[in-house]
Scaffold this motif. Structure first.
Motif, PDB file in Angstrom:
ATOM      1  N   UNK A  33       0.833  -1.210   0.000  1.00 19.40           N
ATOM      2  CA  UNK A  33       0.000   0.000   0.000  1.00 19.40           C
ATOM      3  C   UNK A  33       0.868   1.260   0.000  1.00 19.40           C
ATOM      4  N   UNK A  34       1.940   1.236   0.813  1.00 20.76           N
ATOM      5  CA  UNK A  34       2.851   2.369   0.800  1.00 20.76           C
ATOM      6  C   UNK A  34       3.519   2.531  -0.567  1.00 20.76           C
ATOM      7  N   UNK A  35       3.903   1.416  -1.171  1.00 22.64           N
ATOM      8  CA  UNK A  35       4.530   1.476  -2.493  1.00 22.64           C
ATOM      9  C   UNK A  35       3.583   2.035  -3.534  1.00 22.64           C
ATOM     10  N   UNK A  36       2.307   1.666  -3.439  1.00 24.45           N
ATOM     11  CA  UNK A  36       1.332   2.202  -4.384  1.00 24.45           C
ATOM     12  C   UNK A  36       1.183   3.709  -4.208  1.00 24.45           C
ATOM     13  N   UNK A  37       1.155   4.163  -2.949  1.00 23.57           N
ATOM     14  CA  UNK A  37       1.072   5.617  -2.710  1.00 23.57           C
ATOM     15  C   UNK A  37       2.311   6.343  -3.260  1.00 23.57           C
ATOM     16  N   UNK A  38       3.489   5.768  -2.988  1.00 22.31           N
ATOM     17  CA  UNK A  38       4.719   6.387  -3.497  1.00 22.31           C
ATOM     18  C   UNK A  38       4.778   6.360  -5.026  1.00 22.31           C
ATOM     19  N   UNK A  39       4.296   5.263  -5.616  1.00 22.39           N
ATOM     20  CA  UNK A  39       4.261   5.183  -7.083  1.00 22.39           C
ATOM     21  C   UNK A  39       3.362   6.239  -7.676  1.00 22.39           C
ATOM     22  N   UNK A  40       2.199   6.475  -7.033  1.00 32.38           N
ATOM     23  CA  UNK A  40       1.278   7.511  -7.517  1.00 32.38           C
ATOM     24  C   UNK A  40       1.910   8.894  -7.397  1.00 32.38           C
ATOM     25  N   UNK A  41       2.619   9.127  -6.281  1.00 31.69           N
ATOM     26  CA  UNK A  41       3.284  10.438  -6.119  1.00 31.69           C
ATOM     27  C   UNK A  41       4.418  10.591  -7.128  1.00 31.69           C
ATOM     28  N   UNK A  42       5.128   9.476  -7.377  1.00 30.91           N
ATOM     29  CA  UNK A  42       6.229   9.531  -8.349  1.00 30.91           C
ATOM     30  C   UNK A  42       5.702   9.916  -9.728  1.00 30.91           C
ATOM     31  N   UNK A  51      11.579  17.260 -10.053  1.00 28.84           N
ATOM     32  CA  UNK A  51      12.448  16.126 -10.361  1.00 28.84           C
ATOM     33  C   UNK A  51      13.339  15.759  -9.174  1.00 28.84           C
ATOM     34  N   UNK A  52      13.766  16.797  -8.404  1.00 32.09           N
ATOM     35  CA  UNK A  52      14.564  16.521  -7.219  1.00 32.09           C
ATOM     36  C   UNK A  52      13.757  15.729  -6.176  1.00 32.09           C
ATOM     37  N   UNK A  53      12.534  16.120  -5.993  1.00 32.04           N
ATOM     38  CA  UNK A  53      11.666  15.408  -5.047  1.00 32.04           C
ATOM     39  C   UNK A  53      11.413  13.978  -5.528  1.00 32.04           C
ATOM     40  N   UNK A  54      11.249  13.846  -6.859  1.00 30.44           N
ATOM     41  CA  UNK A  54      11.008  12.505  -7.380  1.00 30.44           C
ATOM     42  C   UNK A  54      12.236  11.616  -7.188  1.00 30.44           C
ATOM     43  N   UNK A  55      13.456  12.191  -7.308  1.00 31.70           N
ATOM     44  CA  UNK A  55      14.679  11.420  -7.097  1.00 31.70           C
ATOM     45  C   UNK A  55      14.779  10.952  -5.642  1.00 31.70           C
ATOM     46  N   UNK A  56      14.428  11.861  -4.723  1.00 36.72           N
ATOM     47  CA  UNK A  56      14.448  11.481  -3.301  1.00 36.72           C
ATOM     48  C   UNK A  56      13.416  10.387  -3.022  1.00 36.72           C
ATOM     49  N   UNK A  57      12.269  10.478  -3.680  1.00 37.37           N
ATOM     50  CA  UNK A  57      11.222   9.470  -3.501  1.00 37.37           C
ATOM     51  C   UNK A  57      11.658   8.120  -4.049  1.00 37.37           C
TER      52      UNK A  57
END
Length: 258
Positions: free
Chosen positions: A60-69, A92-98
């Motif tokens: 579930x956490x991975x799905x949330x992170x994938x949606x944010x990515x 893009x910086x935030x996406x790299x950290x994610x």
């Protein structure tokens, strides 16, 4: 008192033997082993459920992170289209950290997946082992019960059981008591007949009636003896007694006509 003590000893030995038999009974040991294995299987299934729950949380956490990515990538593209390279760079910086966080989550998810697979395999093997053990357990218990019944039957027939000595002693005491009671009954009957003991249930003056009856019986016997002697002296002529008439039985015990 000695009989009571003997019975108490017999009861104590019987109860003790039964308790020891229960303690040494292999059927109880088999049931205990089976219950322990069932408990272990339950624990394994609990672990499988807990690991599966943890893996589901990570998913579930991975799905949330994938949606944010995905959303950050879309925001960076839209910012470039609007001529805002600074916003695109920040997205893009935030996406790299994610992505770094997602990588760690993926490692945890893979580890939990391996644990789940290992626990499920252990659960399967343990369940098969328990099923096989249950069949063997019931077979052994049935064999033991049949053998135990056969041993008891053979000991009963041969008279060599653990408590046969006590049974024999009880039987001997019972025989002695029966013999004593029979002798007492015979003795009291003789005393009652002779008049040494008084029959409290008899009618008044019953003893006189009994003696008169005995005198009459003896007199009747003497009369028949005299009749037989007279018949012999007359050359075997009939003494007036009924012959082989069908109703002869009606005259049995009756006084001859005067």
């Amino acid at each position: 008192m000695s009989d009571t003590n003997a019975r108490m000893r017999t009861i104590f030995r019987t109860k003790t033997a039964k308790a020891l038999t229960r303690m040494e009974d292999p059927r109880d040991a088999l049931d205990d082993s089976y219950e322990q294995q069932v408990k272990l299987l339950h624990q394994v299934r609990q672990a499988v459920a807990e690991v599966a729950t943890a893996k589901k949380r990570i998913e579930l956490q991975g799905e949330e992170m994938g949606a944010r990515h995905r959303r950050l990538g879309e925001q960076a593209r839209e910012a470039m289209e609007q001529g805002r390279e600074d916003l695109a760079r920040a997205a893009l910086q935030r996406r790299a950290a994610l992505e770094s966080q997602v990588t760690k989550l993926q490692v945890q998810h893979g580890s939990l997946q391996e644990q789940t697979a290992a626990l499920q395999e252990r659960e399967r093997r343990l369940a098969e082992q328990i099923a096989a053990f249950r069949i063997e357990k019931e077979t052994m218990k049935a064999t033991y019960s049949a053998s135990e019944a056969q041993v008891r039957a053979n000991e009963a027939v041969a008279g060599i059981g653990a408590n046969m000595d006590d049974v024999g002693a009880n039987l001997d005491r019972a025989r002695d008591r029966v013999a004593q009671m029979q002798a007492r009954a015979q003795a009291t009957g003789d005393l009652l007949s002779s008049g040494a003991l008084q029959d409290r249930t008899a009618e008044p003056d019953a003893d006189i009636e009994r003696q008169l009856s005995e005198l009459a019986s003896r007199s009747d016997i003497e009369r028949h003896i005299a009749a037989l002697k007279s018949e012999k002296a007359d050359g075997g002529r009939s003494s007036g007694m009924a012959g082989d008439a069908p109703d002869r039985w009606l005259s049995i015990g009756q006084a001859p006509p005067a």
